[in-house]
Design an enzyme around this catalytic site. Sequence first.
Site, PDB file in Angstrom:
ATOM      1  N   HIS A 199       0.821  -1.231   0.000  1.00  0.00           N
ATOM      2  CA  HIS A 199       0.000   0.000   0.000  1.00  0.00           C
ATOM      3  C   HIS A 199       0.850   1.274   0.000  1.00  0.00           C
ATOM      4  O   HIS A 199       0.314   2.361  -0.202  1.00  0.00           O
ATOM      5  CB  HIS A 199      -0.919   0.044   1.222  1.00  0.00           C
ATOM      6  CG  HIS A 199      -1.942  -1.049   1.281  1.00  0.00           C
ATOM      7  ND1 HIS A 199      -2.828  -1.284   0.261  1.00  0.00           N
ATOM      8  CD2 HIS A 199      -2.223  -1.964   2.250  1.00  0.00           C
ATOM      9  CE1 HIS A 199      -3.614  -2.307   0.596  1.00  0.00           C
ATOM     10  NE2 HIS A 199      -3.264  -2.742   1.791  1.00  0.00           N
ATOM     11  N   ASP A 253      -2.655 -10.714  -1.998  1.00  0.00           N
ATOM     12  CA  ASP A 253      -3.158 -10.197  -0.718  1.00  0.00           C
ATOM     13  C   ASP A 253      -4.642  -9.851  -0.901  1.00  0.00           C
ATOM     14  O   ASP A 253      -5.068  -9.492  -1.994  1.00  0.00           O
ATOM     15  CB  ASP A 253      -2.362  -8.943  -0.343  1.00  0.00           C
ATOM     16  CG  ASP A 253      -2.685  -8.422   1.040  1.00  0.00           C
ATOM     17  OD1 ASP A 253      -1.906  -8.678   1.969  1.00  0.00           O
ATOM     18  OD2 ASP A 253      -3.727  -7.748   1.199  1.00  0.00           O
ATOM     19  N   HIS A 274      -6.230  -7.378  -0.028  1.00  0.00           N
ATOM     20  CA  HIS A 274      -6.425  -5.959  -0.328  1.00  0.00           C
ATOM     21  C   HIS A 274      -5.738  -5.593  -1.650  1.00  0.00           C
ATOM     22  O   HIS A 274      -4.694  -6.164  -1.987  1.00  0.00           O
ATOM     23  CB  HIS A 274      -5.822  -5.095   0.781  1.00  0.00           C
ATOM     24  CG  HIS A 274      -6.385  -5.381   2.142  1.00  0.00           C
ATOM     25  ND1 HIS A 274      -5.755  -6.236   3.035  1.00  0.00           N
ATOM     26  CD2 HIS A 274      -7.517  -4.946   2.739  1.00  0.00           C
ATOM     27  CE1 HIS A 274      -6.492  -6.297   4.158  1.00  0.00           C
ATOM     28  NE2 HIS A 274      -7.567  -5.537   3.994  1.00  0.00           N
TER      29      HIS A 274
HETATM   30 ZN   LIG Z   1      -3.914  -7.225   3.064  1.00  0.00          ZN
END
Ligand SMILES: [Zn+2]
Length: 313
Positions: A123, A160, A162
């Site tokens: 991220h 992942d 996300h």
């Molecule tokens: Zn994650």
Amino acid sequence: MTLLYNEPCFLGHVTTHHPECADRIRSIPQRLKESGLAERCRRPKFEPASRQRLSEVHSTAYINEVWALAKSGGGDIEADTVVSPASFDVALMAAGVVCDAAERLVSGEDGKALCLVRPPGHHALAGRAMGFCLFNNVAVAARVAVDELKLDRLLIVDWDVHHGNGTQATFWESPNIGFLSIHRWPFYPGSGNSYETGGGHGLGTTLNLPVEFGISRKDYLDTFAAGLEKLAAKIKPQLIFISAGFDAHRLDPVGSLGLETEDFATLTNTVIDAAEAYCDGKVISVLEGGYNPRALTDSVEVHLAEMIRRAEN
Ligand SMILES: [Zn+2]
């Protein structure tokens, strides 16, 4: 052999009362030892990433911000992300491990690597921390692979739960660095719609596979395999990175998308199949999320077992 990086230094990023805590990875080395997997791997020495290498992905102002916060005792750098006194140094180790793996695989020393690092990275953006991530470990090493080690084509596969928004942003306009992300959607961080496919010269080299809560395991695995086959054929990578989060596991308190531990063996083999088709099986896997320590340990074990099995075949 398979390279394994699971050093105690990664416990030194201290977050306390946070899902991304040192306890996530604390019992993994013992499990890998008991299962006999660790002794089938090589444990290379590595150096922390240099500021120069970080700065190919992150702004100097942001690197200095993380350094200054850590050295002044730490604190919250944004809503979800904590910096402790050792976090800057540990984050440089995390990025350094992935760079070391890239150097060793590109030189032909070995064919597979598992980097059990934290803080995670996918991220992290050029100029700010986000979602438990400080520096984008995979992105930094991917830049090293292209800029310093002179690879022409890379693929980054992010399973992942996300969306890997930081990695996507870093390589949005890169024609030679493919990015595939399969993730729960709608979900944090909000990006990763299927119409996000890259821009400029990178148009078509980003492939997002958003999947909804409740998807069957079979549909999830089929979606991943089909997407990977398509993007790998387009990029023809010379090296594949995995942003390996294990938070799509059924027991994960953050991401839970219903996957069972054994599904991570399937995902691993799907990526290795692509790597064998294009790049002699070269895969570097890098830990991202996974917040149930027991499920994470189980999943990492099956993931590494498949990497070793395929490396030894
Ligand atoms: Zn994650």
